[in-house]
Write a protein that holds these residues in place. Structure first.
Motif, PDB file in Angstrom:
ATOM      1  N   SER A 193      48.081  38.114  32.612  1.00 13.52           N
ATOM      2  CA  SER A 193      48.808  37.338  33.828  1.00 13.52           C
ATOM      3  C   SER A 193      48.455  38.208  35.313  1.00 13.52           C
ATOM      4  O   SER A 193      48.205  37.300  36.229  1.00 13.52           O
ATOM      5  CB  SER A 193      50.342  36.892  33.692  1.00 13.52           C
ATOM      6  OG  SER A 193      50.453  36.323  32.559  1.00 13.52           O
ATOM      7  N   GLY A 194      48.794  39.164  35.172  1.00 14.91           N
ATOM      8  CA  GLY A 194      48.498  40.125  36.378  1.00 14.91           C
ATOM      9  C   GLY A 194      47.013  40.191  36.807  1.00 14.91           C
ATOM     10  O   GLY A 194      46.775  40.183  37.969  1.00 14.91           O
ATOM     11  N   ALA A 195      46.153  40.457  35.742  1.00 16.11           N
ATOM     12  CA  ALA A 195      44.884  40.233  35.862  1.00 16.11           C
ATOM     13  C   ALA A 195      44.246  39.049  36.584  1.00 16.11           C
ATOM     14  O   ALA A 195      43.171  39.028  37.470  1.00 16.11           O
ATOM     15  CB  ALA A 195      43.855  40.703  34.811  1.00 16.11           C
ATOM     16  N   PHE A 196      44.746  38.094  35.820  1.00 18.94           N
ATOM     17  CA  PHE A 196      44.453  36.649  36.600  1.00 18.94           C
ATOM     18  C   PHE A 196      44.594  36.564  37.784  1.00 18.94           C
ATOM     19  O   PHE A 196      43.881  35.847  38.697  1.00 18.94           O
ATOM     20  CB  PHE A 196      45.244  35.519  35.536  1.00 18.94           C
ATOM     21  CG  PHE A 196      44.878  34.139  35.941  1.00 18.94           C
ATOM     22  CD1 PHE A 196      43.640  33.681  35.450  1.00 18.94           C
ATOM     23  CD2 PHE A 196      45.656  33.310  36.455  1.00 18.94           C
ATOM     24  CE1 PHE A 196      43.268  32.347  35.890  1.00 18.94           C
ATOM     25  CE2 PHE A 196      45.190  32.041  36.912  1.00 18.94           C
ATOM     26  CZ  PHE A 196      43.984  31.466  36.346  1.00 18.94           C
ATOM     27  N   THR A 197      45.823  37.021  38.270  1.00 19.84           N
ATOM     28  CA  THR A 197      46.160  36.945  40.022  1.00 19.84           C
ATOM     29  C   THR A 197      45.373  37.909  40.674  1.00 19.84           C
ATOM     30  O   THR A 197      44.855  37.354  41.765  1.00 19.84           O
ATOM     31  CB  THR A 197      47.759  37.301  39.922  1.00 19.84           C
ATOM     32  OG1 THR A 197      48.360  36.685  39.274  1.00 19.84           O
ATOM     33  CG2 THR A 197      48.102  37.362  41.462  1.00 19.84           C
ATOM     34  N   PHE A 198      45.136  38.949  40.020  1.00 18.47           N
ATOM     35  CA  PHE A 198      44.356  40.073  41.005  1.00 18.47           C
ATOM     36  C   PHE A 198      42.695  39.279  40.948  1.00 18.47           C
ATOM     37  O   PHE A 198      42.322  39.467  42.382  1.00 18.47           O
ATOM     38  CB  PHE A 198      44.048  41.452  39.972  1.00 18.47           C
ATOM     39  CG  PHE A 198      43.442  42.562  40.738  1.00 18.47           C
ATOM     40  CD1 PHE A 198      44.045  43.215  41.739  1.00 18.47           C
ATOM     41  CD2 PHE A 198      41.936  42.704  40.584  1.00 18.47           C
ATOM     42  CE1 PHE A 198      43.431  44.249  42.412  1.00 18.47           C
ATOM     43  CE2 PHE A 198      41.442  43.448  41.302  1.00 18.47           C
ATOM     44  CZ  PHE A 198      41.997  44.312  42.225  1.00 18.47           C
ATOM     45  N   VAL A 199      42.240  38.842  40.058  1.00 22.31           N
ATOM     46  CA  VAL A 199      40.917  38.540  40.242  1.00 22.31           C
ATOM     47  C   VAL A 199      40.723  37.334  41.168  1.00 22.31           C
ATOM     48  O   VAL A 199      39.954  37.167  42.020  1.00 22.31           O
ATOM     49  CB  VAL A 199      40.278  38.052  38.783  1.00 22.31           C
ATOM     50  CG1 VAL A 199      38.819  37.490  38.878  1.00 22.31           C
ATOM     51  CG2 VAL A 199      40.198  39.367  38.003  1.00 22.31           C
ATOM     52  N   LEU A 200      41.634  36.224  41.018  1.00 23.34           N
ATOM     53  CA  LEU A 200      41.696  35.116  41.773  1.00 23.34           C
ATOM     54  C   LEU A 200      41.742  35.153  43.393  1.00 23.34           C
ATOM     55  O   LEU A 200      41.088  34.704  44.154  1.00 23.34           O
ATOM     56  CB  LEU A 200      42.488  33.984  41.299  1.00 23.34           C
ATOM     57  CG  LEU A 200      42.143  33.388  39.811  1.00 23.34           C
ATOM     58  CD1 LEU A 200      42.726  32.044  39.641  1.00 23.34           C
ATOM     59  CD2 LEU A 200      40.703  33.005  40.032  1.00 23.34           C
ATOM     60  N   SER A 201      42.836  36.017  43.617  1.00 23.48           N
ATOM     61  CA  SER A 201      43.196  36.318  44.950  1.00 23.48           C
ATOM     62  C   SER A 201      42.438  37.090  45.438  1.00 23.48           C
ATOM     63  O   SER A 201      42.492  37.546  46.731  1.00 23.48           O
ATOM     64  CB  SER A 201      44.590  36.846  45.000  1.00 23.48           C
ATOM     65  OG  SER A 201      44.611  38.139  44.161  1.00 23.48           O
ATOM     66  N   ALA A 202      41.426  37.801  44.874  1.00 27.48           N
ATOM     67  CA  ALA A 202      40.363  38.873  45.258  1.00 27.48           C
ATOM     68  C   ALA A 202      39.230  38.027  45.979  1.00 27.48           C
ATOM     69  O   ALA A 202      38.283  38.666  46.363  1.00 27.48           O
ATOM     70  CB  ALA A 202      39.905  39.814  44.423  1.00 27.48           C
ATOM     71  N   LEU A 203      39.132  36.881  45.667  1.00 21.70           N
ATOM     72  CA  LEU A 203      37.965  35.888  45.941  1.00 21.70           C
ATOM     73  C   LEU A 203      38.139  35.070  47.225  1.00 21.70           C
ATOM     74  O   LEU A 203      38.744  34.037  47.194  1.00 21.70           O
ATOM     75  CB  LEU A 203      37.814  34.918  44.922  1.00 21.70           C
ATOM     76  CG  LEU A 203      37.316  35.243  43.312  1.00 21.70           C
ATOM     77  CD1 LEU A 203      37.556  34.090  42.447  1.00 21.70           C
ATOM     78  CD2 LEU A 203      35.991  36.112  43.468  1.00 21.70           C
ATOM     79  N   LYS A 204      38.002  35.824  48.430  1.00 20.89           N
ATOM     80  CA  LYS A 204      38.445  35.428  49.632  1.00 20.89           C
ATOM     81  C   LYS A 204      37.341  34.790  50.338  1.00 20.89           C
ATOM     82  O   LYS A 204      36.075  35.104  50.207  1.00 20.89           O
ATOM     83  CB  LYS A 204      39.011  36.688  50.622  1.00 20.89           C
ATOM     84  CG  LYS A 204      37.724  37.824  50.730  1.00 20.89           C
ATOM     85  CD  LYS A 204      38.511  38.962  51.286  1.00 20.89           C
ATOM     86  CE  LYS A 204      37.582  40.070  51.771  1.00 20.89           C
ATOM     87  NZ  LYS A 204      38.059  41.201  52.285  1.00 20.89           N
ATOM     88  N   ILE A 205      37.761  33.828  51.241  1.00 16.26           N
ATOM     89  CA  ILE A 205      37.019  32.983  51.967  1.00 16.26           C
ATOM     90  C   ILE A 205      37.610  33.139  53.333  1.00 16.26           C
ATOM     91  O   ILE A 205      38.626  32.923  53.647  1.00 16.26           O
ATOM     92  CB  ILE A 205      37.029  31.659  51.717  1.00 16.26           C
ATOM     93  CG1 ILE A 205      36.440  31.519  50.128  1.00 16.26           C
ATOM     94  CG2 ILE A 205      36.050  30.881  52.655  1.00 16.26           C
ATOM     95  CD1 ILE A 205      36.530  29.932  49.766  1.00 16.26           C
ATOM     96  N   PRO A 206      36.647  33.506  54.617  1.00 16.31           N
ATOM     97  CA  PRO A 206      37.401  33.812  55.789  1.00 16.31           C
ATOM     98  C   PRO A 206      37.934  32.431  56.271  1.00 16.31           C
ATOM     99  O   PRO A 206      37.485  31.431  56.243  1.00 16.31           O
ATOM    100  CB  PRO A 206      36.072  34.016  56.673  1.00 16.31           C
ATOM    101  CG  PRO A 206      35.097  34.886  55.490  1.00 16.31           C
ATOM    102  CD  PRO A 206      35.397  33.985  54.480  1.00 16.31           C
TER     103      PRO A 206
END
Length: 272
Positions: free
Chosen positions: A48-61
């Motif tokens: 669950s933590g890894a899922f959050t880390f990966v998705l929230s790292a995909l940033k769009i300005p």
């Protein structure tokens, strides 16, 4: 969503940090109790933590000083409840600030409040509401993840509007501007995150059904107990006909009594 390092005024940064601290402390206690009582859940917590880390790292300005991206907090909130997701979200935000220059330490409190507190609680509330009305699991999961993502950006818009009100229209004007800019990118991202969360939940249902049942995500179906059908009562056995009573036997004469003998016609030794 992550507000950049040093972007908020110091007073706002401190205020959001103070507001977030009690939720984080409560979450740490909940996480410690979960790991102590159920050590087998450690793997699912890490996922669950890894899922959050990966998705929230995909940033769009997006808005100046911020960005748009999925949050990934809906899955952990549904599985382990919002307090535990608060801790997982805080760890994610801390690592991203230190390792990826995504967010910041001075804005950590504000980012935690929007993504790790409000997002999980809002998504979990929608999920539980839908489940109460017997909505299918995957539909409830989709809307839970969708609302967790979208509510995060609503709070971020409020935080930025409070820090930088519009010179002419004030707080409400700034809120409309920030929210409108976020909506362009964030609504499609929220839909995508909801669909991805459903996909991950389907995989978990197949691979971790027992753990999901313990966590209350899947309901344990009680197998109906088959009651034994009453056996047909055996027909009453025909009563045996009463045996014919034997005729009463002549009572035996009392011992010692002699029958009187009839006198014989001729008696020897009789004299005339």
């Amino acid at each position: 969503m992550h507000i950049a390092e040093g972007f908020l005024p110091p007073a706002h940064a401190i205020a959001w940090g103070v507001a977030s601290a009690p939720f984080v402390v409560h979450g740490v206690r909940s996480l410690t109790r979960e790991v102590k009582e159920h050590p087998e859940s450690t793997l699912l917590l890490g996922a669950s933590g890894a899922f959050t880390f990966v998705l929230s790292a995909l940033k769009i300005p997006s808005v100046t000083g911020s960005c748009s991206h999925p949050t990934g907090t809906g899955l952990g909130a549904i599985l382990f409840r919002p307090p535990i997701m608060t801790v997982l979200g805080t760890i994610t935000l801390l690592f991203q600030a230190l390792l990826l220059a995504h967010g910041g330490l001075t804005t950590l409190g504000a980012n935690v409040f929007s993504m790790a507190i409000v997002g999980p609680w809002a998504g979990y509330a929608v999920y539980r509401l839908l489940k109460r009305y017997d909505v299918p699991l995957m539909v409830a999961v989709f809307f839970g993840a969708f609302v967790a993502d979208l509510s995060t950006y609503c709070v971020t818009s409020v935080q930025l509007a409070l820090a930088f009100p519009d010179p002419s229209s004030g707080f409400l004007g700034a809120l409309g501007k920030f929210g409108g800019i976020f909506a362009v990118t964030q609504i499609p991202l929220a839909v995508s995150e909801g669909l991805l969360t459903v996909l991950v939940m389907r995989l978990l249902v197949q691979s971790s059904k027992g753990e999901l049942t313990r966590l209350g995500v899947l309901l344990q179906r009680k197998q109906p107990t088959v009651t034994a059908e009453p056996t047909e009562s055996t027909e009453p056995t025909e009563s045996t006909e009463p045996t014919e009573s034997t005729e009463p036997t002549e009572s035996a004469e009392p011992k010692g009594s002699t029958k009187p003998t009839k006198p014989t016609e001729t008696q020897t030794g009789a004299s005339a």
